[in-house]
Design a protein around this motif. Structure first.
Motif, PDB file in Angstrom:
ATOM      1  N   SER A 151       0.970  -1.311  -0.039  1.00  0.00           N
ATOM      2  CA  SER A 151       0.094   0.107   0.065  1.00  0.00           C
ATOM      3  C   SER A 151       0.878   1.311  -0.037  1.00  0.00           C
ATOM      4  O   SER A 151       1.854   1.193   0.878  1.00  0.00           O
ATOM      5  CB  SER A 151      -0.963  -0.057   1.271  1.00  0.00           C
ATOM      6  OG  SER A 151      -1.568   1.160   1.310  1.00  0.00           O
ATOM      7  N   GLY A 152       0.576   2.394  -0.876  1.00  0.00           N
ATOM      8  CA  GLY A 152       1.413   3.607  -1.030  1.00  0.00           C
ATOM      9  C   GLY A 152       2.498   3.306  -1.646  1.00  0.00           C
ATOM     10  O   GLY A 152       3.267   4.540  -1.915  1.00  0.00           O
ATOM     11  N   GLU A 153       2.542   2.117  -2.359  1.00  0.00           N
ATOM     12  CA  GLU A 153       3.954   1.874  -3.317  1.00  0.00           C
ATOM     13  C   GLU A 153       3.571   2.109  -4.430  1.00  0.00           C
ATOM     14  O   GLU A 153       2.645   1.136  -4.982  1.00  0.00           O
ATOM     15  CB  GLU A 153       4.713   0.876  -2.765  1.00  0.00           C
ATOM     16  CG  GLU A 153       5.173   0.797  -1.123  1.00  0.00           C
ATOM     17  CD  GLU A 153       5.688  -0.491  -0.844  1.00  0.00           C
ATOM     18  OE1 GLU A 153       6.382  -0.408   0.407  1.00  0.00           O
ATOM     19  OE2 GLU A 153       5.542  -1.719  -1.384  1.00  0.00           O
ATOM     20  N   ASP A 154       4.002   2.846  -5.524  1.00  0.00           N
ATOM     21  CA  ASP A 154       3.956   2.662  -6.975  1.00  0.00           C
ATOM     22  C   ASP A 154       4.532   1.634  -7.727  1.00  0.00           C
ATOM     23  O   ASP A 154       4.339   1.319  -8.851  1.00  0.00           O
ATOM     24  CB  ASP A 154       4.377   4.081  -7.360  1.00  0.00           C
ATOM     25  CG  ASP A 154       3.444   5.313  -6.967  1.00  0.00           C
ATOM     26  OD1 ASP A 154       2.685   5.041  -6.557  1.00  0.00           O
ATOM     27  OD2 ASP A 154       3.968   6.487  -6.887  1.00  0.00           O
ATOM     28  N   ILE A 155       5.617   1.226  -7.287  1.00  0.00           N
ATOM     29  CA  ILE A 155       6.498   0.059  -7.707  1.00  0.00           C
ATOM     30  C   ILE A 155       6.919  -0.976  -6.588  1.00  0.00           C
ATOM     31  O   ILE A 155       6.587  -0.749  -5.411  1.00  0.00           O
ATOM     32  CB  ILE A 155       7.488   0.829  -8.364  1.00  0.00           C
ATOM     33  CG1 ILE A 155       8.587   1.333  -7.518  1.00  0.00           C
ATOM     34  CG2 ILE A 155       7.444   1.471  -9.661  1.00  0.00           C
ATOM     35  CD1 ILE A 155       9.819   1.663  -7.976  1.00  0.00           C
ATOM     36  N   SER A 156       7.342  -1.945  -6.908  1.00  0.00           N
ATOM     37  CA  SER A 156       7.625  -3.005  -6.152  1.00  0.00           C
ATOM     38  C   SER A 156       8.884  -2.533  -5.399  1.00  0.00           C
ATOM     39  O   SER A 156       9.851  -1.806  -5.757  1.00  0.00           O
ATOM     40  CB  SER A 156       8.025  -4.516  -6.682  1.00  0.00           C
ATOM     41  OG  SER A 156       8.977  -4.395  -7.466  1.00  0.00           O
ATOM     42  N   GLU A 157       9.272  -3.186  -4.029  1.00  0.00           N
ATOM     43  CA  GLU A 157      10.456  -2.665  -3.347  1.00  0.00           C
ATOM     44  C   GLU A 157      11.664  -3.120  -4.085  1.00  0.00           C
ATOM     45  O   GLU A 157      12.769  -2.436  -4.227  1.00  0.00           O
ATOM     46  CB  GLU A 157      10.265  -3.239  -1.867  1.00  0.00           C
ATOM     47  CG  GLU A 157       9.381  -2.645  -1.174  1.00  0.00           C
ATOM     48  CD  GLU A 157       9.120  -3.346   0.196  1.00  0.00           C
ATOM     49  OE1 GLU A 157       9.722  -4.474   0.262  1.00  0.00           O
ATOM     50  OE2 GLU A 157       8.060  -3.019   1.011  1.00  0.00           O
ATOM     51  N   ALA A 158      11.608  -4.351  -4.838  1.00  0.00           N
ATOM     52  CA  ALA A 158      12.491  -4.884  -5.540  1.00  0.00           C
ATOM     53  C   ALA A 158      12.961  -4.137  -6.765  1.00  0.00           C
ATOM     54  O   ALA A 158      13.953  -3.990  -7.006  1.00  0.00           O
ATOM     55  CB  ALA A 158      12.246  -6.636  -6.308  1.00  0.00           C
ATOM     56  N   GLU A 159      12.000  -3.521  -7.337  1.00  0.00           N
ATOM     57  CA  GLU A 159      12.077  -2.618  -8.580  1.00  0.00           C
ATOM     58  C   GLU A 159      12.966  -1.222  -7.938  1.00  0.00           C
ATOM     59  O   GLU A 159      13.916  -0.826  -8.778  1.00  0.00           O
ATOM     60  CB  GLU A 159      10.686  -2.352  -9.222  1.00  0.00           C
ATOM     61  CG  GLU A 159      10.914  -1.215 -10.374  1.00  0.00           C
ATOM     62  CD  GLU A 159      11.847  -1.733 -11.713  1.00  0.00           C
ATOM     63  OE1 GLU A 159      12.216  -0.729 -12.451  1.00  0.00           O
ATOM     64  OE2 GLU A 159      12.328  -2.876 -11.426  1.00  0.00           O
ATOM     65  N   ALA A 160      12.397  -0.801  -6.945  1.00  0.00           N
ATOM     66  CA  ALA A 160      13.317   0.402  -6.548  1.00  0.00           C
ATOM     67  C   ALA A 160      14.702   0.118  -6.248  1.00  0.00           C
ATOM     68  O   ALA A 160      15.359   0.817  -6.403  1.00  0.00           O
ATOM     69  CB  ALA A 160      12.372   0.773  -5.149  1.00  0.00           C
ATOM     70  N   MET A 161      14.959  -0.992  -5.666  1.00  0.00           N
ATOM     71  CA  MET A 161      16.137  -1.278  -5.362  1.00  0.00           C
ATOM     72  C   MET A 161      16.946  -1.573  -6.667  1.00  0.00           C
ATOM     73  O   MET A 161      18.162  -1.231  -6.976  1.00  0.00           O
ATOM     74  CB  MET A 161      16.356  -2.834  -4.660  1.00  0.00           C
ATOM     75  CG  MET A 161      16.053  -2.512  -3.137  1.00  0.00           C
ATOM     76  SD  MET A 161      16.112  -3.863  -2.106  1.00  0.00           S
ATOM     77  CE  MET A 161      14.880  -4.766  -2.372  1.00  0.00           C
ATOM     78  N   ARG A 162      16.374  -2.127  -7.705  1.00  0.00           N
ATOM     79  CA  ARG A 162      16.871  -2.633  -8.872  1.00  0.00           C
ATOM     80  C   ARG A 162      17.431  -1.027  -9.659  1.00  0.00           C
ATOM     81  O   ARG A 162      18.614  -0.928 -10.095  1.00  0.00           O
ATOM     82  CB  ARG A 162      16.206  -3.358  -9.944  1.00  0.00           C
ATOM     83  CG  ARG A 162      16.787  -3.465 -11.123  1.00  0.00           C
ATOM     84  CD  ARG A 162      15.658  -3.792 -12.079  1.00  0.00           C
ATOM     85  NE  ARG A 162      14.912  -2.834 -12.648  1.00  0.00           N
ATOM     86  CZ  ARG A 162      15.325  -1.808 -13.575  1.00  0.00           C
ATOM     87  NH1 ARG A 162      16.650  -1.869 -13.995  1.00  0.00           N
ATOM     88  NH2 ARG A 162      14.646  -0.869 -13.751  1.00  0.00           N
TER      89      ARG A 162
END
Length: 260
Positions: A151-162
């Motif tokens: 919730s409140g995330e536009d992309i996955s956490e994995a994508e943000a780290m990538r």
């Protein structure tokens, strides 16, 4: 008379300890200018300690009846169990909190910890930065970034780290994304599924990059999923460390019993 005074002192100490918990909650909110996740436990515990301390003092001033004595005995046993288990679990957390890798792992795995929109929250950023340091020392290492979209995330956490790793020079071809997980046990399970498809080896050596307070739980859950584990820990803000450690106490109990 001596025992009476001791009991009174315990009551006053409980009140003081409760006030300290409440003050810690308020300080975190003021310093970070927002409500800190899970910090509500300190306002709950603080209020409970204050009430219990006042209750204990008043009961002893008016002399304890038989029922009240029994209640306090049961409460003491319960508190002792909580204290002993808390000390043991926190000891495990601190013993495992430091960086601990002796052999080059087959993969490193960076665990997500939340983003806002597309921006990593501070805990996840610190984990990703720590992972990047290791990658720069070991170019070519395969990296698993693990974390779904909440919730409140536009992309996955994995994508943000990538995105962060690629922007800082990591070869995109060396990054493996796991984007379904919502918690630590799912990090491990879904990563295990991915690695079974791309790597047929058993007992894969995995270096887990996570926050220092989270290393112990991450490692024992990874072992449950068949990994040989090492750890690369990232620091957290010292003011928030009590909050994280108390939360992790409950998280470890929950994971030990239910996360299979």
């Amino acid at each position: 008379m001596k025992n009476f005074k001791n009991q009174m002192n315990v009551g006053y100490l409980l009140v003081i300890f409760g006030i300290v918990n409440i003050l810690y909650f308020l300080i975190c909110c003021i310093v970070f200018n927002r409500f800190v996740n899970f910090s509500e436990i300190f306002i709950i515990l603080g209020t409970a300690y204050v009430i219990l301390g006042i209750f204990k003092v008043k009961l002893h001033k008016n002399k304890l009846n038989k029922l009240a004595r029994r209640f306090l005995r049961v409460l003491k046993v319960f508190i002792c169990i909580i204290c002993v288990s808390f000390i043991f679990i926190e000891g495990c957390i601190f013993v495992n909190a430091n960086i601990d890798y002796h052999k080059k792992p087959d993969y490193i795995m960076i665990l997500g910890a939340g983003i806002s929109g597309k921006n990593m929250l501070l805990v996840q950023l610190h984990r990703t930065e720590e992972g990047l340091k290791y990658i720069k020392k070991n170019p070519g290492i395969k990296v698993i970034v693990s974390g779904g979209q909440g919730s409140g995330e536009d992309i996955s956490e994995a994508e943000a780290m990538r995105i962060y790793l690629v922007q800082h020079g990591v070869n995109n071809g060396n990054i493996i994304k796991e984007e379904k997980s919502k918690n630590t046990i799912e990090n491990m399970k879904y990563t295990s599924e991915i690695l079974r498809k791309i790597d047929g080896r058993k007992n894969i050596r995995l270096a887990i990059v996570t926050s220092n307070f989270h290393v112990f739980r991450a490692k024992f859950l990874a072992k449950r999923c068949g990994f040989q584990t090492e750890s690369i820990s990232s620091p957290v803000n010292y003011l928030l460390l009590p909050n994280y450690c108390v939360r992790e106490y409950f998280g470890i109990i929950k994971s030990f019993i239910f996360d299979r």
